[in-house]
Motif scaffolding. Structure first.
Motif, PDB file in Angstrom:
ATOM      1  N   ALA A  53       0.832  -1.202   0.000  1.00  0.00           N
ATOM      2  CA  ALA A  53       0.000   0.000   0.000  1.00  0.00           C
ATOM      3  C   ALA A  53       0.869   1.255   0.000  1.00  0.00           C
ATOM      4  O   ALA A  53       0.569   2.222  -0.698  1.00  0.00           O
ATOM      5  N   GLU A  54       1.945   1.220   0.754  1.00  0.00           N
ATOM      6  CA  GLU A  54       2.840   2.370   0.839  1.00  0.00           C
ATOM      7  C   GLU A  54       3.542   2.644  -0.500  1.00  0.00           C
ATOM      8  O   GLU A  54       3.719   3.783  -0.891  1.00  0.00           O
ATOM      9  N   LEU A  55       3.909   1.570  -1.208  1.00  0.00           N
ATOM     10  CA  LEU A  55       4.626   1.717  -2.476  1.00  0.00           C
ATOM     11  C   LEU A  55       3.696   1.862  -3.677  1.00  0.00           C
ATOM     12  O   LEU A  55       4.151   2.158  -4.777  1.00  0.00           O
ATOM     13  N   GLY A  56       2.401   1.596  -3.481  1.00  0.00           N
ATOM     14  CA  GLY A  56       1.446   1.712  -4.570  1.00  0.00           C
ATOM     15  C   GLY A  56       1.466   0.540  -5.533  1.00  0.00           C
ATOM     16  O   GLY A  56       1.195   0.690  -6.712  1.00  0.00           O
ATOM     17  N   VAL A  57       1.807  -0.633  -5.015  1.00  0.00           N
ATOM     18  CA  VAL A  57       1.819  -1.856  -5.820  1.00  0.00           C
ATOM     19  C   VAL A  57       0.925  -2.887  -5.146  1.00  0.00           C
ATOM     20  O   VAL A  57       0.410  -2.654  -4.061  1.00  0.00           O
ATOM     21  N   THR A  58       0.767  -4.042  -5.775  1.00  0.00           N
ATOM     22  CA  THR A  58      -0.061  -5.077  -5.172  1.00  0.00           C
ATOM     23  C   THR A  58       0.744  -5.892  -4.171  1.00  0.00           C
ATOM     24  O   THR A  58       1.981  -5.934  -4.227  1.00  0.00           O
ATOM     25  N   LYS A  59       0.020  -6.546  -3.288  1.00  0.00           N
ATOM     26  CA  LYS A  59       0.656  -7.432  -2.319  1.00  0.00           C
ATOM     27  C   LYS A  59       1.394  -8.556  -3.051  1.00  0.00           C
ATOM     28  O   LYS A  59       2.475  -8.967  -2.630  1.00  0.00           O
ATOM     29  N   GLY A  60       0.833  -9.018  -4.159  1.00  0.00           N
ATOM     30  CA  GLY A  60       1.470 -10.061  -4.952  1.00  0.00           C
ATOM     31  C   GLY A  60       2.836  -9.653  -5.480  1.00  0.00           C
ATOM     32  O   GLY A  60       3.753 -10.473  -5.561  1.00  0.00           O
ATOM     33  N   CYS A  61       2.976  -8.378  -5.847  1.00  0.00           N
ATOM     34  CA  CYS A  61       4.281  -7.877  -6.298  1.00  0.00           C
ATOM     35  C   CYS A  61       5.315  -7.994  -5.185  1.00  0.00           C
ATOM     36  O   CYS A  61       6.430  -8.473  -5.395  1.00  0.00           O
ATOM     37  N   VAL A  62       4.933  -7.552  -4.012  1.00  0.00           N
ATOM     38  CA  VAL A  62       5.858  -7.559  -2.877  1.00  0.00           C
ATOM     39  C   VAL A  62       6.244  -9.002  -2.517  1.00  0.00           C
ATOM     40  O   VAL A  62       7.408  -9.297  -2.288  1.00  0.00           O
ATOM     41  N   ILE A  63       5.268  -9.886  -2.515  1.00  0.00           N
ATOM     42  CA  ILE A  63       5.556 -11.293  -2.212  1.00  0.00           C
ATOM     43  C   ILE A  63       6.435 -11.888  -3.311  1.00  0.00           C
ATOM     44  O   ILE A  63       7.335 -12.687  -3.029  1.00  0.00           O
ATOM     45  N   GLY A  64       6.217 -11.486  -4.554  1.00  0.00           N
ATOM     46  CA  GLY A  64       7.060 -11.940  -5.654  1.00  0.00           C
ATOM     47  C   GLY A  64       8.505 -11.491  -5.479  1.00  0.00           C
ATOM     48  O   GLY A  64       9.441 -12.250  -5.758  1.00  0.00           O
ATOM     49  N   TRP A  65       8.698 -10.263  -5.018  1.00  0.00           N
ATOM     50  CA  TRP A  65      10.060  -9.783  -4.763  1.00  0.00           C
ATOM     51  C   TRP A  65      10.718 -10.623  -3.679  1.00  0.00           C
ATOM     52  O   TRP A  65      11.898 -10.950  -3.771  1.00  0.00           O
ATOM     53  N   GLN A  66       9.933 -10.972  -2.663  1.00  0.00           N
ATOM     54  CA  GLN A  66      10.460 -11.790  -1.570  1.00  0.00           C
ATOM     55  C   GLN A  66      10.859 -13.174  -2.095  1.00  0.00           C
ATOM     56  O   GLN A  66      11.936 -13.674  -1.768  1.00  0.00           O
TER      57      GLN A  66
END
Length: 81
Positions: A53-66
């Protein structure tokens, strides 16, 4: 089945009419350093949803980066032996 619309096309006949710009489905570009920081924040216990939410992307994007960071770390570890 399509319904009949007697006014279809009339708006395009109005002088100077321009259709609204197409909505882009692309997410904002996040540089690699910010992605690393996001993955580190997850490792410290922050919520992927809050980071997204802070970066303006989806949760899936963040989990993908992880996941990508984990896979790269495992590959580096396997390479070292």
């Amino acid at each position: 089945m399509h319904s009949f619309d007697p006014f279809a096309g009339l708006i395009h006949q109005i002088e100077g009419y321009r259709p609204p710009p197409a909505r882009k489905m692309n997410m904002p570009r996040i540089d690699p350093y910010e992605r690393i920081l996001a993955v580190q924040r997850i490792a410290r216990g922050e919520s992927p949803s809050a980071i997204a939410a802070e970066l303006g992307v989806t949760k899936g994007c963040v989990i993908g980066w992880q996941r990508k960071a984990r896979a790269e770390a495992e590959a580096a570890e396997a390479e070292r032996g």
